[in-house]
Design an enzyme around this catalytic site. Structure first.
Site, short mmCIF file in Angstrom:
data_model
loop_
_atom_site.label_atom_id
_atom_site.label_comp_id
_atom_site.label_asym_id
_atom_site.label_seq_id
_atom_site.Cartn_x
_atom_site.Cartn_y
_atom_site.Cartn_z
N ARG A 74 0.35 -0.76 -0.20
CA ARG A 74 -0.36 0.24 0.29
C ARG A 74 0.72 1.30 -0.49
O ARG A 74 1.74 1.66 1.23
CB ARG A 74 -1.30 0.14 1.47
CG ARG A 74 -1.94 1.27 1.76
CD ARG A 74 -2.62 1.65 2.65
NE ARG A 74 -2.95 2.72 2.33
CZ ARG A 74 -3.31 3.58 3.31
NH1 ARG A 74 -2.61 2.85 4.93
NH2 ARG A 74 -3.63 4.65 3.31
N HIS A 118 -3.08 10.52 0.32
CA HIS A 118 -2.42 11.00 1.75
C HIS A 118 -2.12 11.42 2.53
O HIS A 118 -0.64 12.10 2.57
CB HIS A 118 -1.57 9.35 2.05
CG HIS A 118 -1.16 8.94 3.45
ND1 HIS A 118 -1.37 7.57 3.39
CD2 HIS A 118 -1.52 9.63 4.54
CE1 HIS A 118 -1.52 7.78 5.23
NE2 HIS A 118 -0.64 8.33 5.41
N GLU A 163 -7.41 8.48 5.96
CA GLU A 163 -8.11 8.89 7.64
C GLU A 163 -8.23 9.92 7.39
O GLU A 163 -7.88 11.24 8.11
CB GLU A 163 -7.03 8.86 8.44
CG GLU A 163 -6.43 7.34 8.66
CD GLU A 163 -5.10 7.66 9.59
OE1 GLU A 163 -4.78 8.68 10.17
OE2 GLU A 163 -4.71 6.54 10.39
N ASN A 289 -7.31 1.24 9.89
CA ASN A 289 -6.30 1.68 10.71
C ASN A 289 -5.82 1.60 12.30
O ASN A 289 -7.36 2.26 13.03
CB ASN A 289 -5.38 2.97 9.97
CG ASN A 289 -5.01 3.46 8.71
OD1 ASN A 289 -4.80 2.24 8.23
ND2 ASN A 289 -4.70 4.17 8.31
N TYR A 291 -4.24 2.24 15.95
CA TYR A 291 -2.78 2.47 16.13
C TYR A 291 -3.37 2.56 18.14
O TYR A 291 -3.42 1.37 18.82
CB TYR A 291 -2.53 3.75 16.34
CG TYR A 291 -1.75 3.61 14.95
CD1 TYR A 291 -0.62 3.57 14.89
CD2 TYR A 291 -2.58 4.07 13.44
CE1 TYR A 291 -0.15 3.13 13.83
CE2 TYR A 291 -2.09 3.68 12.31
CZ TYR A 291 -0.85 3.77 12.11
OH TYR A 291 0.40 3.35 11.01
N GLU A 351 -3.62 0.01 7.97
CA GLU A 351 -2.28 -0.07 9.18
C GLU A 351 -2.37 0.04 10.41
O GLU A 351 -3.83 -0.54 10.85
CB GLU A 351 -2.21 1.96 8.59
CG GLU A 351 -1.90 2.65 7.92
CD GLU A 351 -1.79 3.86 8.18
OE1 GLU A 351 -1.38 4.92 8.89
OE2 GLU A 351 -2.01 4.81 6.69
C1 GBH Z 1 -1.76 7.35 10.78
O1 GBH Z 1 -2.20 8.20 10.98
C2 GBH Z 1 -1.32 7.94 9.35
O2 GBH Z 1 -2.44 6.97 7.83
C3 GBH Z 1 0.71 7.41 9.15
O3 GBH Z 1 0.90 8.10 7.86
C4 GBH Z 1 1.35 7.71 9.90
O4 GBH Z 1 2.45 7.62 10.11
C5 GBH Z 1 0.96 6.91 10.77
O5 GBH Z 1 -0.88 7.06 11.55
C6 GBH Z 1 1.67 6.85 12.02
O6 GBH Z 1 1.20 7.66 13.08
O7 GBH Z 1 -1.83 10.75 20.80
O8 GBH Z 1 -3.54 9.69 21.93
O9 GBH Z 1 -4.18 11.80 21.31
C7 GBH Z 1 -2.60 8.16 12.69
C8 GBH Z 1 -3.09 8.57 13.52
C9 GBH Z 1 -3.51 10.46 14.43
C10 GBH Z 1 -2.87 7.97 15.33
C11 GBH Z 1 -3.75 11.04 16.62
C12 GBH Z 1 -2.65 8.49 17.07
C13 GBH Z 1 -2.96 10.70 18.24
C14 GBH Z 1 -3.67 9.71 19.57
N1 GBH Z 1 -3.31 9.30 14.19
N2 GBH Z 1 -3.28 9.79 16.99
S1 GBH Z 1 -2.91 10.66 20.85
#
Ligand code: GBH
Length: 448
Positions: A74, A118, A163, A289, A291, A351
């Site tokens: 991707r 992106h 996103e 995605n 995290y 992701e």
């Molecule tokens: C993705 O976004 C992106 O698609 C990618 O480009 C990026 O490199 C990857 O993640 C890693 O960051 O700090 O607890 O308040 C992730 C979007 C938005 C997820 C901010 C975590 C922070 C939460 N992110 N969020 S917090």
């Protein structure tokens, strides 16, 4: 628990985070070029000017993927390479790069999965209002058409947007990502215009013969700080509505969730009734995605948002400070099934991954045991969800390479492959070998 027949294992990247070569072959400026070159916006003034120099080193990077044995890759196509001013005729030299990359991937037996947006919006479009204006959606559909015209015969999966919630929240509401606007809840039109862009692009892609088309959203399970507090529960529901459901309900159900009482502008000011039909054009898959979960509580007095974010401190954390909660992935997959039922298309984890302060040891190897533990636990959670009936067709690890991590610059390292940004030397980390063996094992068992 194995994975279903035909399951796609992959790795993911994004154009601005790895390509560099920002002035080459007619590429125009994007919002991220402007943002990263504005003092104070990105940690230590880092920019994507060179990044991983993937624009020149892509054959080496494709070889690294071939060594991993992934089924799919991707990547994203930089709109400012294809249309340097965000509209008008195609810049052939810009598309040539992706043409070479796609052929290189196919030669290596890897399916190309292309994301069209992106976060690198052509700067001239931002100057005309960016995602706050409806016209950007139409411009995006033209770009999608041009990309598919050249590549749809070989790209296996198309992801329109990455996103859109993060673009709205971090780019236009809070201003910590490009374009750095601080509209707070007035950023709501950027949600609608991105979703409209997704819908119009879906039609354009299909008209040019695109096979699988979908959208990637960021999903975070939301926890109320005090589950017994109605105010905290209301805050959790507000966050869930604005960050998760706002970007899913219209695509899968053809309607926006109820946002009354959240303090956002009246949607009828920018949503035309026929738009929902466009936005709900059938998709072949939904990209997820994941995290980490999000904890919220009732907003403090006079707060600009209908929730306050609260740190989750009872779990171990990644190098980004994000809590490591593998079961959040399984619970998110369950929630999607509960909320959308039959309307939920097949899912891809587009992701998932973590940053850790990886550094080469004295012998030059990079021992990233915490990343192996992170990926292992999340893949196990995904497998458990599949065992309960979740229709997940693939998993893309974020990321192939250490890269430009947006406002954090090159400090966080998300890669399976270490990059020395002074020399551009690539060194596969221990997690690379681990992921390679996992993919090979699945294949040997004949389940993937
Ligand atoms: C993705 O976004 C992106 O698609 C990618 O480009 C990026 O490199 C990857 O993640 C890693 O960051 O700090 O607890 O308040 C992730 C979007 C938005 C997820 C901010 C975590 C922070 C939460 N992110 N969020 S917090």
């Amino acid at each position: 628990m194995g994975v279903p027949e035909g399951f796609r294992w992959g790795v993911a990247t994004a154009a601005y985070q790895i390509e560099g070569a920002v002035g080459e072959d007619g590429r125009g400026p994007s919002t991220w070029d402007v943002f990263s070159h504005t003092p104070g916006r990105v940690r230590d003034g880092h920019t994507g000017d060179v990044a991983c120099d993937h624009y020149h080193r892509w054959p080496e990077d494709v070889a690294l993927m071939a060594g991993l044995g992934v089924d799919a890759y991707r990547f994203s196509i930089a709109w400012p390479r294809v249309q340097p001013s965000g509209g008008g005729p195609v810049n052939r030299a810009g598309l040539d790069f992706y043409d070479r990359l796609v052929d290189g991937l196919l030669d290596a037996g890897i399916m190309p999965a292309a994301t069209l947006y992106h976060w690198d919006l052509p700067q001239p479009l931002e100057e005309a209002g960016g995602w706050m204006v409806r016209d950007t959606a139409h411009r995006f559909a033209e770009f999608a058409y041009l990309a598919a015209e050249r590549l749809a015969d070989r790209v296996g999966m198309w992801i329109t947007l990455n996103e859109p919630a993060v673009v709205m929240a971090y780019g236009y509401a809070l201003g910590v990502f490009a374009p750095g606007r601080t509209l707070m809840l007035d950023a709501l039109p950027t949600a609608h215009h991105q979703l409209l862009a997704h819908g119009l692009a879906t039609t354009a892609l299909r008209a040019r013969g695109a096979r699988e088309v979908g959208l990637t959203n960021h999903y975070s399970p939301v926890w109320a700080q005090d589950a017994a507090s109605p105010d905290d529960a209301r805050a959790a529901s507000a966050f869930d509505t604005l960050m998760n459901r706002l970007f899913t309900d219209p695509v899968l159900h053809g309607a926006y969730p109820d946002v009354t009482g959240l303090g956002v502008p009246d949607m009828s000011a920018f949503v035309r009734p026929a738009d929902l039909t466009v936005i709900a054009s059938p998709v072949d898959f939904l990209g997820v995605n994941y995290y980490q979960p999000t904890r919220v509580r009732a907003p403090s007095e006079g707060g600009a948002l209908p929730f306050d974010l609260v740190d989750i401190t009872e779990y171990p954390r990644t190098g980004m400070g994000w809590p490591i909660v593998p079961d959040g992935l399984a619970s998110m997959l369950r929630t999607l099934r509960d909320q959308y039922g039959e309307a939920l298309p097949p899912l891809y984890i587009t992701e998932n991954g973590a940053a850790f302060p990886d550094a080469p040891g004295p012998d030059g190897t990079v021992d990233d045991t915490p990343r192996i533990a992170f990926l292992d636990a999340h893949i196990a959670a995904m497998r458990a969800a599949i065992g309960e009936g979740a229709d997940v067709r693939g998993y893309f690890a974020w990321s192939l390479l250490d890269n430009f991590e947006w406002a954090e610059g090159y400090h966080p390292r998300f890669g399976l492959v270490h990059v020395d940004f002074a020399t551009q030397a690539r060194t596969p980390k221990r997690s690379y070998a681990w992921f390679r063996d996992l993919i090979a094992d699945d294949r040997r068992r004949g389940t993937g």
